[in-house]
Structures are given as C-alpha cells and as structure tokens.
Design an enzyme around this catalytic site. Sequence first.
Site, PDB file in Angstrom:
ATOM      1  N   LEU A  25       0.826  -1.204   0.000  1.00 36.01           N
ATOM      2  CA  LEU A  25       0.000   0.000   0.000  1.00 36.01           C
ATOM      3  C   LEU A  25       0.861   1.256   0.000  1.00 36.01           C
ATOM      4  CD1 LEU A  25      -3.026  -0.917   2.270  1.00 36.01           C
ATOM      5  CD2 LEU A  25      -2.918  -0.699  -0.206  1.00 36.01           C
ATOM      6  N   HIS A 138       4.543   5.046   2.246  1.00 37.94           N
ATOM      7  CA  HIS A 138       3.427   4.173   2.622  1.00 37.94           C
ATOM      8  C   HIS A 138       2.165   5.004   2.788  1.00 37.94           C
ATOM      9  CE1 HIS A 138       0.998   1.165   4.609  1.00 37.94           C
ATOM     10  NE2 HIS A 138       1.889   0.272   4.193  1.00 37.94           N
ATOM     11  N   HIS A 139       1.049   4.408   2.437  1.00 33.26           N
ATOM     12  CA  HIS A 139      -0.237   5.098   2.516  1.00 33.26           C
ATOM     13  C   HIS A 139      -0.585   5.503   3.958  1.00 33.26           C
ATOM     14  CE1 HIS A 139      -3.952   6.549   1.038  1.00 33.26           C
ATOM     15  NE2 HIS A 139      -4.155   5.650   0.103  1.00 33.26           N
ATOM     16  N   CYS A 140      -0.057   4.809   4.954  1.00 38.58           N
ATOM     17  CA  CYS A 140      -0.348   5.195   6.338  1.00 38.58           C
ATOM     18  C   CYS A 140       0.397   6.469   6.735  1.00 38.58           C
ATOM     19  CB  CYS A 140      -0.028   4.068   7.318  1.00 38.58           C
ATOM     20  SG  CYS A 140       1.726   3.783   7.589  1.00 38.58           S
ATOM     21  N   ALA A 142       0.713   9.132   4.585  1.00 37.29           N
ATOM     22  CA  ALA A 142      -0.062  10.220   4.006  1.00 37.29           C
ATOM     23  C   ALA A 142      -1.006   9.669   2.950  1.00 37.29           C
ATOM     24  CB  ALA A 142       0.873  11.239   3.367  1.00 37.29           C
TER      25      ALA A 142
END
Length: 167
Positions: A25, A138-140, A142
């Site tokens: 992700l 990583h999507h976590c 931003a």
Amino acid sequence: MTSHHLNALEAGFLQAEDADGHTSLALGAVALLSGPAPSHDHLLTVLAERAARVPRCHEVLHETQMDLVAPRWVEDEGFDIAHHVRRVAVTAPGDDAALFALVAQVMERRLDRSRPLWECWVIDGLAGDRWAMLIKIHHCVADGVAATAIFEELCDDWALTAPAATT
C-alpha cells in the site's frame, strides 16, 4: 521523545496490507528530469535537508505486543538518509517501457517497517539525456493531498538545487 498514535484510517492501511502478503500500500510519484543526474553525495545532502522538514520522514512505527493499541510514530534515533536513497539504471535502450517496468518492480515491494516508511529511487540510463526520481511512501504516512505535499517537499525545484553530475 514524542510520539503520536496512528489514527484509525492510517492503522487500517497497515492492516489491509497485512491481510494480503502480495499487497503493497505504498504511493509513488515519478519526476522526469532533463540533463545529467546529480552525484550521489549531492543527492543525499539535498534529500537530507528536505526530509528534515517532513516529520514522518524521520519517524518509525512502534507496535505493541498483540496489537492491543494502534501503532505510534516515534523518532527514529538511528535515522540514516542513505537507507532511503537508492540509485539504479534502467535497461537499454532506456525508453519509457523500461522506466515503467522498473517503477512497477519497485512499487510492488513492501517498505521496510523497521525504518521510516519512504524511499527515493534515482533512475539513470533514460534515453534523451534524462533521469528520473521515484518517491515512494506508505499510505499510512499520508494520503491524497498530504502525499502530494510530501512529494513536493522532497522533489520540487530539483533542477534549481542539482548541479551537473560529476564523473
């Protein structure tokens, strides 16, 4: 040492990635630049200065046993910019297909969760006296607008700060 727990959406991105071992992700942005790429040392210096302005670039996930609470962001005391910057060349003839294949290969690999969740790849060997920079986060870290702001902070005005490469 300050720390902040991930919110539900951020933690959800980690859980979604953990649910499928074939999923990454990460978000990515590719910038194509004309002329020779900067030297590796100059690249490290500029990116270290820029990453210092983005707190998540220096923070690592700290998870608890049995995941009883959401992970939290803590300062990476052993942060080393060299762990986040990689240099690679595309295969000849260095066309767009070779660039796209390399970007796909980089993006499918998961980021190392023991380090801050971002990477920068300098891609040499492009046709037409060009080089590229791939920023992967990583999507976590931003999403959407926040990711764009991080990409701009790390990449914007690169041509103004990058001297000609030395051989």
